[in-house]
Design a protein around this motif. Structure first.
Motif, PDB file in Angstrom:
ATOM      1  N   UNK A  70       0.771  -1.574   0.192  1.00 28.24           N
ATOM      2  CA  UNK A  70       0.243   0.103  -0.070  1.00 28.24           C
ATOM      3  C   UNK A  70       1.148   1.509   0.131  1.00 28.24           C
ATOM      4  N   UNK A 103      -2.325  -0.241  14.756  1.00 28.64           N
ATOM      5  CA  UNK A 103      -0.486  -0.687  14.710  1.00 28.64           C
ATOM      6  C   UNK A 103      -0.233  -0.049  13.315  1.00 28.64           C
ATOM      7  N   UNK A 107       1.864   2.708  11.451  1.00 28.24           N
ATOM      8  CA  UNK A 107       2.933   2.695  11.477  1.00 28.24           C
ATOM      9  C   UNK A 107       3.313   3.267   9.888  1.00 28.24           C
ATOM     10  N   UNK A 108       2.431   2.303   9.175  1.00 25.65           N
ATOM     11  CA  UNK A 108       2.614   3.228   7.499  1.00 25.65           C
ATOM     12  C   UNK A 108       2.596   3.987   7.441  1.00 25.65           C
ATOM     13  N   UNK A 110       2.244   6.757   9.175  1.00 27.42           N
ATOM     14  CA  UNK A 110       4.404   7.656   9.492  1.00 27.42           C
ATOM     15  C   UNK A 110       5.748   7.356   9.212  1.00 27.42           C
ATOM     16  N   UNK A 111       5.340   5.912   9.156  1.00 28.13           N
ATOM     17  CA  UNK A 111       6.818   5.556   8.167  1.00 28.13           C
ATOM     18  C   UNK A 111       6.877   6.353   6.835  1.00 28.13           C
ATOM     19  N   UNK A 112       5.972   6.189   5.846  1.00 29.97           N
ATOM     20  CA  UNK A 112       6.200   7.140   4.499  1.00 29.97           C
ATOM     21  C   UNK A 112       5.599   8.643   4.095  1.00 29.97           C
TER      22      UNK A 112
ATOM     23  N   UNK B   1      11.165   6.085  -2.841  1.00 30.07           N
ATOM     24  CA  UNK B   1      10.775   6.551  -1.582  1.00 30.07           C
ATOM     25  C   UNK B   1      11.405   6.943  -0.588  1.00 30.07           C
ATOM     26  N   UNK B   2      11.484   8.027   0.112  1.00 29.90           N
ATOM     27  CA  UNK B   2      12.582   8.619   0.597  1.00 29.90           C
ATOM     28  C   UNK B   2      12.413   7.699   2.027  1.00 29.90           C
ATOM     29  N   UNK B   4      12.691   7.181   5.691  1.00 31.88           N
ATOM     30  CA  UNK B   4      12.702   8.492   6.960  1.00 31.88           C
ATOM     31  C   UNK B   4      13.367   7.587   8.105  1.00 31.88           C
ATOM     32  N   UNK B   7      12.343   7.471  12.485  1.00 28.72           N
ATOM     33  CA  UNK B   7      11.129   6.462  13.007  1.00 28.72           C
ATOM     34  C   UNK B   7      12.021   4.937  13.682  1.00 28.72           C
ATOM     35  N   UNK B   9      10.999   1.367  13.222  1.00 28.67           N
ATOM     36  CA  UNK B   9      10.265   0.948  12.368  1.00 28.67           C
ATOM     37  C   UNK B   9      10.804   0.977  11.476  1.00 28.67           C
ATOM     38  N   UNK B  10      10.700   0.577   9.909  1.00 26.48           N
ATOM     39  CA  UNK B  10      11.366   0.758   8.504  1.00 26.48           C
ATOM     40  C   UNK B  10       9.957  -0.425   8.349  1.00 26.48           C
ATOM     41  N   UNK B  11       9.635   0.518   6.813  1.00 30.76           N
ATOM     42  CA  UNK B  11       8.459  -0.421   6.205  1.00 30.76           C
ATOM     43  C   UNK B  11       8.941  -2.026   5.768  1.00 30.76           C
ATOM     44  N   UNK B  15       6.300  -3.626   1.038  1.00 27.36           N
ATOM     45  CA  UNK B  15       5.467  -2.459   1.481  1.00 27.36           C
ATOM     46  C   UNK B  15       6.959  -1.288   0.743  1.00 27.36           C
ATOM     47  N   UNK B 146       4.389  -7.604  18.830  1.00 26.25           N
ATOM     48  CA  UNK B 146       3.690  -6.764  18.083  1.00 26.25           C
ATOM     49  C   UNK B 146       2.433  -7.272  18.055  1.00 26.25           C
TER      50      UNK B 146
END
Lengths: 310, 486
Positions: A70, A103, A107-108, A110-112, B1-2, B4, B7, B9-11, B15, B146
């Motif tokens: 997504x 979550x 999170x998705x 925020x990461x993007x 995509x840059x 980040x 955070x 966490x990382x995608x 994704x 999680x």
């Protein structure tokens, strides 16, 4: 340097009017000229319906399940007055883990870096329930929402949910989590209802930011798939929401609430039950305050403003 | 995509990069669809187990010397600890250094799951610091943390003032990704966000991301010709070295899959150029890679001189070897950062790629571009059959049975053993430097010849092994259990 986005979470028991209130706040803020995103965090995924003519939008989690990937921008849909509408979505009732869903969805985003890139003024999370697990606490953790408001009626279960929320806020308060802006008292049409919410606010060291009466105008608006701000912008109810939105816009300092523990909450509720019985039987109210506990200081709104919706 | 870095966490690869674990087709289709963004994933209706991104990410970090990795998970998730600890100690001993890194599990149980365990976790972090005084502490998330929404980020924030070494939350929840390489990225995120400091100056170092640094001396020697010194990551790295990654002249990775996140993050945030050529495997790969490095660090003349000198030494031997390798039919199964590099070397040496399997596939890296190895293959006329299969052994054995290659190559020992049990000669290319440069080509070519010329081992093992797959399965196409593309 980028402007600071004001991130707000609105919690409350299911069915208490949380999405109605949130959508009207979003609508009112957008008519004041702010760029707003409303982020529904409820598996029912109907938070933003009245911003979109009654339409459901594809949710983050359903899209993730279907496509496996997504881009957050693909699950943002325009609503009334260009409000950005997002629904986290979640599992069907009785299966999976709705908390984990929140979550994953938050999170998705925020990461993007979506919030920053859209140059938003407000992100408003509309969150189900009474913080039953870590997932539902996600929006009040460090770095997400700064201010939490809870929608509550004078109904005991609703106040119980608000008290649970206060416990969650208290837990995260010393690690940079969100603090409490106050209580939005909803469906307040009887004087005793206002007194109950006022008393709960006093006992927990917080404030009531607005009293929203139950109104048929809201029902009429929702039947049209609209917020009251959109459907009846000149109505008294629209003014209530606009005033509430303005107060939220002006709000700066939130506090750590002092939730009641189990026995204290039961004791407090029991005294109010006696009081309501007395009202019904004799029309003579009895004072129903809980035995004194040390209260943190809090700003209270002027008495003149309290009368807004009553 | 840059990238980040605000955070913890990382995608996931799925994704962030659109990576897939299920596909069967041809190289040309895979590359074309990667370029136009239409590549989808095939789920499977049956799947054998694969590897978890948690053990990948945490083992990367545990390779750093004198740190603590705390796996906030039930005890089973920490079953990888003895293997990781043993490997890291062996790697340190081999290099002649010591490491006091500890890998600890928090042994989450039923009560911790129901009530949350951030309190006990804090006590564990304090105790680990008191006992071992590590130079950094990494706290790994797990499937359990999680699901219950355990807020390990707040634990890190809370302890930051109390514990005077870098702390980082590692979001490697096992279920988040089918691709273990997502673990490389979370480890890089932890290093970037908790250890790497902004540059004060440019050093004469180049960051060299690899796995087990077996060619360390050779590479130091090569780079001394260009007046730069490699810093190898992460096995045997020190926290002090990692703090200065932002000051390097370039970042290099032996594997595109391994290096994409760190390389792009350092370039995007600190201006350290990331070398994005085909990898230094085989002659073309090695020379292309060296020339780009020479260009980036301003030493092209020295690089050309080095290439000329080495060519004179090794090309005649390589040419001779080619004659012996010509026409050998190969099936290979590796991570994508190797599959599509090794296939190039095989074709360069005159061998035939009958089928190439990759454990996952990234249609683009973190700079948004399709991996350079793919375009290189296509441009040079390759169009072999391939599959993307997350170590689905039943598919590999089906392919081996169907094509009966002369040799099966893999970088993961378990899969070569299964091939051998089925009677197919197999060579495990575990050492990431086995095909590195001119010398590596010779080493590799000779190993292939040794493997296919001495066949008694696989003949004997196959004769005594009973495999679990039925005749029915061997009659199916290898992709028979893949579902429609998503």
């Amino acid at each position: 340097m980028a402007k600071k986005i004001k991130q707000i979470a609105i919690y409350g028991k299911g069915g208490i009017g949380k999405s109605t209130t949130t959508s009207n706040i979003s609508a009112a803020l957008s008519t004041m000229g702010y760029k707003v995103m409303q982020f529904g965090c409820d598996p029912k995924s109907d938070s933003t319906n009245t911003l979109r003519g009654g339409d459901y939008i594809p949710t983050v989690l359903d899209t993730l399940r279907e496509k496996g990937r997504v881009d957050a921008r693909d699950v943002i849909f325009p609503g009334f007055n260009d409000i950005y509408c997002v629904e986290a979505g979640g599992p069907a009732p009785g299966v999976g883990c709705a908390g984990r869903g929140i979550i994953t969805a938050v999170t998705l985003f925020r990461q993007q870096k979506v919030f920053e890139e859209l140059d938003l003024d407000y992100v408003i999370y509309d969150v189900l329930g009474d913080v039953v697990c870590g997932g539902f606490a996600m929006p009040i953790r460090e770095g997400i929402a700064e201010h939490v408001f809870t929608v509550s009626s004078a109904d005991f279960m609703s106040i119980y949910a608000a008290n649970n929320l206060f416990k969650g806020i208290e837990k995260y308060s010393n690690t940079g989590g969100a603090l409490l802006g106050g209580i939005i008292a909803n469906s307040i049409n009887q004087p005793y209802a206002q007194e109950i919410v006022d008393d709960f606010a006093k006992q927990t060291g917080t404030q009531v930011v607005s009293y929203v009466p139950r109104s048929v105008t809201v029902t009429q608006s929702e039947l049209q798939g609209k917020t009251t701000i959109e459907a009846f912008p000149d109505s008294a109810q629209a003014k209530v929401y606009t005033d509430l939105a303005q107060r939220i816009a002006n709000h700066t300092d939130s506090i750590t609430p002092a939730p009641l523990d189990g026995p204290a909450l039961r004791n407090w509720a029991s005294k109010w039950a006696d009081n309501l019985l007395a009202i019904e039987q004799s029309g003579t109210p009895i004072s129903a305050s809980v035995p004194a506990t040390p209260l943190p200081t809090t700003s209270s709104i002027p008495a003149s403003e309290k009368a807004v919706a009553v | 995509m840059s990238i980040n870095l605000n955070e913890s966490s990382v995608g996931t690869r799925e994704n962030r990069l659109g990576s897939i674990t299920g596909y069967s087709g041809r190289l040309s289709d895979l590359v074309e669809r990667s370029h136009c963004g239409t590549l989808g994933n095939h789920e499977r209706c049956f799947s054998q187990s694969s590897t978890c991104n948690s053990s990948c990410g945490l083992s990367q970090l545990a390779g750093i010397r004198d740190v603590a990795v705390i796996n906030h998970a039930p005890s089973g998730c920490t079953a990888v600890a003895p293997g990781i600890a043993t490997l890291d100690r062996q790697m340190a001993t081999k290099r002649g250094v010591t490491t006091d890194t500890v890998f600890i599990g928090t042994d989450m149980d039923e009560q911790d799951t129901v009530f949350g365990a951030t309190g006990p976790l804090k006590d564990i972090v304090r105790e680990i610091y008191r006992r071992y005084h590590p130079r950094a502490i990494f706290i790994g998330a797990s499937c359990v943390t999680g699901i219950i929404g355990e807020d390990i980020d707040s634990v890190v924030d809370d302890l930051r003032d109390e514990i005077p070494v870098p702390l980082a939350a590692i979001h490697c929840e096992g279920f988040r990704s089918r691709i273990w390489a997502s673990g490389f990225d979370v480890a890089d995120q932890a290093v970037m966000t908790s250890l790497v400091k902004p540059p004060k100056q440019r050093s004469n170092k180049v960051n060299f991301k690899n796995f087990f640094e077996s060619a360390r001396d050779e590479i130091i020697d090569i780079f001394s010709n260009f007046d730069v010194e490699p810093t190898f990551l992460y096995v045997n790295s020190t926290v002090d070295e990692l703090e200065h990654l932002s000051e390097a002249q370039a970042t290099i990775s032996i594997c595109g899959t391994l290096g994409t996140y760190l390389g792009n993050a350092l370039e995007e945030h600190y201006g350290v150029p990331y070398i994005r050529t085909i990898n230094p495997l085989g002659v073309t790969g090695f020379e292309t890679w060296l020339r780009e490095i020479g260009k980036v660090i301003g030493k092209s003349d020295k690089v050309e001189a080095y290439i000329a000198q080495e060519r004179a030494k090794y090309l005649p031997q390589i040419e001779k070897l080619k004659g012996e390798l010509e026409g050998i039919r190969v099936v290979l199964g590796m991570g994508p950062g190797y599959t599509f590099e090794v296939t190039r070397v095989l074709e360069e040496l005159g061998m035939e790629v009958v089928w190439a399997a990759a454990w996952h596939f990234d249609p683009n890296y973190d700079n948004g571009a399709v991996p350079p190895s793919m375009d290189h293959l296509l441009k040079n006329g390759s169009d072999f059959k391939l599959s993307i299969t997350d170590q689905q052994n039943y598919e590999i054995l089906n392919i081996l049975d169907h094509y009966q290659p002369d040799i099966y190559l893999s970088r993961h020992p378990g899969t070569t053993v299964w091939a051998i049990k089925q009677g197919v000669p197999a060579l495990c290319v575990t050492d990431e430097y086995m095909i590195f440069g001119y010398r590596g080509v010779l080493r590799f070519g000779n190993s292939v010849l040794d493997t296919i010329r001495n066949r008694s081992f696989e003949k004997n093992l196959a004769a005594r092994s009973e495999l679990p797959y039925t005749d029915w399965w061997y009659q199916q196409d290898a992709d028979a259990l893949m579902k429609e593309e998503l």
